[in-house]
Motif scaffolding. Structure first.
Motif, short mmCIF file in Angstrom:
data_model
loop_
_atom_site.label_atom_id
_atom_site.label_comp_id
_atom_site.label_asym_id
_atom_site.label_seq_id
_atom_site.Cartn_x
_atom_site.Cartn_y
_atom_site.Cartn_z
N ARG A 139 -0.57 -6.72 -8.04
CA ARG A 139 -0.90 -5.98 -9.25
C ARG A 139 -2.27 -5.30 -9.11
NH1 ARG A 139 -0.70 -9.80 -14.27
NH2 ARG A 139 -2.67 -8.96 -15.02
N VAL A 140 -3.20 -6.04 -8.53
CA VAL A 140 -4.56 -5.51 -8.34
C VAL A 140 -4.52 -4.27 -7.45
CG1 VAL A 140 -6.80 -5.98 -7.28
CG2 VAL A 140 -5.70 -7.72 -8.71
N LEU A 141 -3.74 -4.37 -6.36
CA LEU A 141 -3.67 -3.25 -5.42
C LEU A 141 -3.10 -2.01 -6.10
CD1 LEU A 141 -4.17 -2.37 -2.53
CD2 LEU A 141 -1.85 -3.09 -1.96
N ILE A 146 -5.14 1.48 -6.48
CA ILE A 146 -4.67 2.76 -5.96
C ILE A 146 -4.54 3.79 -7.06
CG2 ILE A 146 -2.67 3.92 -4.90
CD1 ILE A 146 -2.34 1.24 -3.29
N ARG A 147 -4.04 3.35 -8.21
CA ARG A 147 -3.85 4.27 -9.32
C ARG A 147 -5.17 4.79 -9.88
NH1 ARG A 147 -1.36 4.18 -14.06
NH2 ARG A 147 -2.69 2.44 -14.60
N THR A 148 -6.16 3.92 -9.96
CA THR A 148 -7.39 4.30 -10.65
C THR A 148 -8.54 4.63 -9.71
OG1 THR A 148 -8.15 2.00 -10.76
CG2 THR A 148 -6.79 2.80 -12.60
N GLY A 149 -8.39 4.29 -8.43
CA GLY A 149 -9.47 4.56 -7.48
C GLY A 149 -10.58 3.52 -7.53
N LEU A 158 0.83 -1.20 0.00
CA LEU A 158 0.00 0.00 0.00
C LEU A 158 0.87 1.26 0.00
CD1 LEU A 158 -2.97 0.96 0.18
CD2 LEU A 158 -2.63 1.19 2.62
N LEU A 159 1.78 1.36 0.97
CA LEU A 159 2.59 2.57 1.09
C LEU A 159 3.52 2.75 -0.10
CD1 LEU A 159 3.41 2.75 4.90
CD2 LEU A 159 1.77 4.09 3.59
N ARG A 160 4.09 1.63 -0.58
CA ARG A 160 5.00 1.76 -1.70
C ARG A 160 4.27 2.29 -2.93
NH1 ARG A 160 6.94 -3.40 -3.59
NH2 ARG A 160 5.34 -3.07 -5.16
N ASN A 161 3.09 1.73 -3.18
CA ASN A 161 2.33 2.19 -4.34
C ASN A 161 1.89 3.64 -4.21
OD1 ASN A 161 2.15 0.05 -6.29
ND2 ASN A 161 1.10 -1.11 -4.70
N ILE A 162 1.54 4.00 -3.00
CA ILE A 162 1.13 5.40 -2.77
C ILE A 162 2.31 6.31 -3.05
CG2 ILE A 162 0.58 7.03 -0.93
CD1 ILE A 162 -1.36 4.90 0.13
N ASN A 163 3.48 5.95 -2.56
CA ASN A 163 4.67 6.76 -2.81
C ASN A 163 4.99 6.83 -4.29
OD1 ASN A 163 5.05 7.40 -0.15
ND2 ASN A 163 6.42 5.66 0.23
N GLU A 164 4.90 5.68 -4.96
CA GLU A 164 5.25 5.64 -6.38
C GLU A 164 4.32 6.46 -7.24
OE1 GLU A 164 7.49 1.32 -6.49
OE2 GLU A 164 5.61 1.58 -7.59
N THR A 165 3.03 6.41 -6.91
CA THR A 165 2.08 7.16 -7.73
C THR A 165 2.05 8.63 -7.34
OG1 THR A 165 0.38 6.38 -6.21
CG2 THR A 165 0.51 5.29 -8.33
N GLY A 166 2.71 8.96 -6.22
CA GLY A 166 2.73 10.36 -5.80
C GLY A 166 1.41 10.82 -5.21
N ILE A 167 0.51 9.86 -4.95
CA ILE A 167 -0.77 10.22 -4.31
C ILE A 167 -0.50 10.48 -2.83
CG2 ILE A 167 -3.03 9.31 -3.60
CD1 ILE A 167 -3.00 7.65 -6.18
N ASP A 168 -1.13 11.48 -2.28
CA ASP A 168 -0.98 11.74 -0.87
C ASP A 168 -1.82 10.73 -0.09
OD1 ASP A 168 0.34 14.22 0.46
OD2 ASP A 168 -1.33 13.61 1.75
#
Lengths: 484, 93
Positions: free
Chosen positions: A398-400, A404-407, A358-368
């Motif tokens: 991959r799903v996660l 995260i990317r698409t909401g 979760l946190l890694r994907n959030i960081n990578e996508t730059g989403i707060d």
């Protein structure tokens, strides 16, 4: 692990953090709404916050109490009597031509002095001392039509003018940009846990940084809008000042501006000394006496702080201290973890998935984190889909990421992309036949060489985009090889 | 002793334009005023609490309750120029 310190360079970093007390309904000295975000410009002002002559500011009691909570949480010693000072300067964001603030010299007494914040940097404990905390008013918000560099004029919105602001000044105890970053994270987690300021709001925490390296003077960097940029601006300054040293020079004392677009600091070329602000006690406000009883009353209402919560996480959920530290470094993540644990019996697994994916994907996508749309229910639904063998762990990652990317919810991603695991033996057998047909050479090798079996499994995975159950695939391939 | 340069600096900080004669005059007058302050500074005040305020009041508060703000058009009347509800001001970096 590398400390990231520049040994022998004697880097000293101090921060000046401005925290908006966003939980307040009104401004610091008048009853105008402090909830200015998204409001039409200049609709939340009155003669007091516009600085009209003949008006008198009256202090918001709750602002003092919220400030006291922060002081207590940062182990800072609250003054028994505090007073306000005028800081005089002309700027378009300042309607009165002075800011009501506090001062620790010339007899001034800020809200609190001393204190410390302890936090973790790459698993190491670090303690940064607090110099003082003071209460002051926010200036107006400025915008520049077009861009800041090309605009020929400034647009001023006084809705923000007078909003309660805390200035938290640290001692120059940080040695790396990394430490400054983690200090800010911890501070934000603390003010969020206190419920006095919310990271959901843009610009609710702003920061200036001071940095000096061996032999050079103290350089102040202003206009840094995000924690990430604090780290970048400091990294830039260290390189710039190191180069000055190498050429036999040294940094001179100055104020520099962080240029976000170009990612560099620029000299502001303004000579302002502290005496130019002509600080003096604000005659329109009377001193504030803070009794022992008042402090105890505020202390008794303090919610759980990140450090206590970390301890509770290790004892209640049995997760390692490292995990608990990471999870409580952000209130929303800590809340998310606890919600998940109500829905799922394995806290360690929840912690792992939050931290690594979760946190890694959030960081990578730059989403707060504050804008993260996935709910605890959806997140746990994903873990349950793995448990029920509807999807593999690999697919789940991959799903996660996609969710995260698409909401979209993870369940929706699985359905939309047809990612359900294939456990049907007949179906897998059909795909295995196709693979055997395509890779006859490999099939021949596989009878002798185990590595070639793996190759065949890999081909089935490729054809099914990773959806085939690996165990069943393996079994089918082996039995088909026997038949050959 | 207040020099002409100090007067110029203070005048700049206050955004006041002074003529040459005024600068000389204020330098003299301000020096005089500071002399008086020096006399006051000589009084032993080590046992006296600082006076931050002449009225004997403290802890004057209001509750965190919202009051009505001024309408935008009223606010913008005090601005020389405005644009889209904003006050228009010169650009200063």
């Amino acid at each position: 692990m590398a400390t990231g310190r520049d040994e022998g360079l004697d880097v000293k970093i101090g921060l000046e953090v401005h925290v908006q007390l966003t939980a307040l309904k009104t401004k610091l000295f008048c009853g105008c709404s402090a909830n200015y975000r998204g409001m039409p410009p200049n609709t939340l002002t009155c003669p007091i916050c516009l600085g009209h002559p003949g008006t008198l500011p009256v202090l918001n009691r709750k602002a003092v109490e919220h400030a006291m909570m922060v002081a207590l949480a940062l182990n800072s010693s609250i003054s028994r009597q505090m007073i306000f000072f005028r800081k005089n300067y002309f700027y378009v964001d300042l309607p009165k031509n002075f800011q009501i603030s506090q001062y620790d010299k010339a007899g001034g007494v800020p809200l609190s002095t001393g204190g410390w914040v302890e936090f973790a940097v790459n698993g190491e404990k670090k303690k940064v001392r607090i110099r003082r905390i003071q209460l002051e008013e926010d200036p107006a918000r400025l915008t520049y039509p077009g861009t800041i560099t090309t605009s020929s004029y400034t647009l001023v919105d006084f809705n923000r003018a007078g909003v309660a602001l805390l200035e938290i000044v640290t001692e120059p105890d940080m040695e790396t940009p990394e430490e400054a970053y983690f200090f800010l994270q911890k501070l934000r987690s603390i003010v969020e846990h206190l419920g006095v300021s919310s990271e959901n709001m843009q610009g609710s925490m702003r920061c200036d940084a001071n940095i000096s390296i061996k032999g050079g003077a103290r350089v102040e960097i202003k206009n840094i809008s995000s924690f990430r940029d604090v780290r970048r601006a400091l990294q830039y300054e260290i390189i710039r000042q190191k180069q000055l040293l190498r050429r036999g020079g040294a940094a001179k004392q100055e104020t520099r501006h962080w240029d976000e677009d170009r990612q560099i600091t620029v000299s502001l070329r303004v000579k302002e000394t502290e005496s130019d602000y002509r600080y003096f006690p604000e005659p329109d406000l009377v001193p504030v006496k803070i009794s022992e009883e008042w402090i105890s009353e505020v202390a008794s209402k303090m919610p759980e702080l990140p450090d206590d919560r970390r301890e509770r996480f290790t004892s209640d959920y049995g997760i390692p201290e490292y995990d608990a530290t990471v999870l409580t470094s952000n209130k929303k993540i800590a809340d998310f973890f606890e919600e998940c644990c109500k829905l799922y019996p394995n806290p360690k697994k929840v912690a792992n998935w939050i931290m690594s994916d979760l946190l890694r994907n959030i960081n990578e996508t730059g989403i707060d984190v504050a804008e993260m749309s996935i709910t605890a229910e959806q997140f746990i639904d994903l873990l349950k889909m793995i448990d029920e063998e509807l999807i593999s762990g690999k697919i789940a990652k991959r799903v996660l990421r996609e969710a995260i990317r698409t909401g979209r919810s993870p369940r929706k991603v699985v359905e939309d992309e047809g990612l359900l695991k294939i456990s049907d033996e007949k179906m897998i057998a059909k795909i295995v036949d196709e693979v055997f047909h395509e890779f006859e050479g490999a099939v021949a090798d596989a009878k002798r060489d185990r590595k070639a079996v793996n190759f065949l499994v890999g081909q089935v995975m490729r054809k099914t985009r990773g959806r085939a159950d690996p165990e069943i695939t393996n079994k089918v391939i082996l039995s088909k090889l026997e038949e050959k | 002793m207040i020099t002409k340069e100090v007067v110029e600096h203070v005048a700049w900080l206050a955004r006041i334009k002074l003529s040459e004669e005024e600068k000389e005059k204020f330098a003299r007058q301000l020096s005089k005023i500071l002399e008086y302050f020096n006399m006051i500074s000589n009084v032993d005040t080590s046992n006296v609490e600082p006076t931050f305020h002449v009225v004997e009041l403290h802890n004057v508060f209001r509750d965190d309750e919202e009051k009505e703000s001024l309408p935008q058009e009223v606010v913008l009347k005090s601005a020389r120029e405005s644009e889209d509800g904003f006050v228009k001001a010169p650009r200063i970096l």
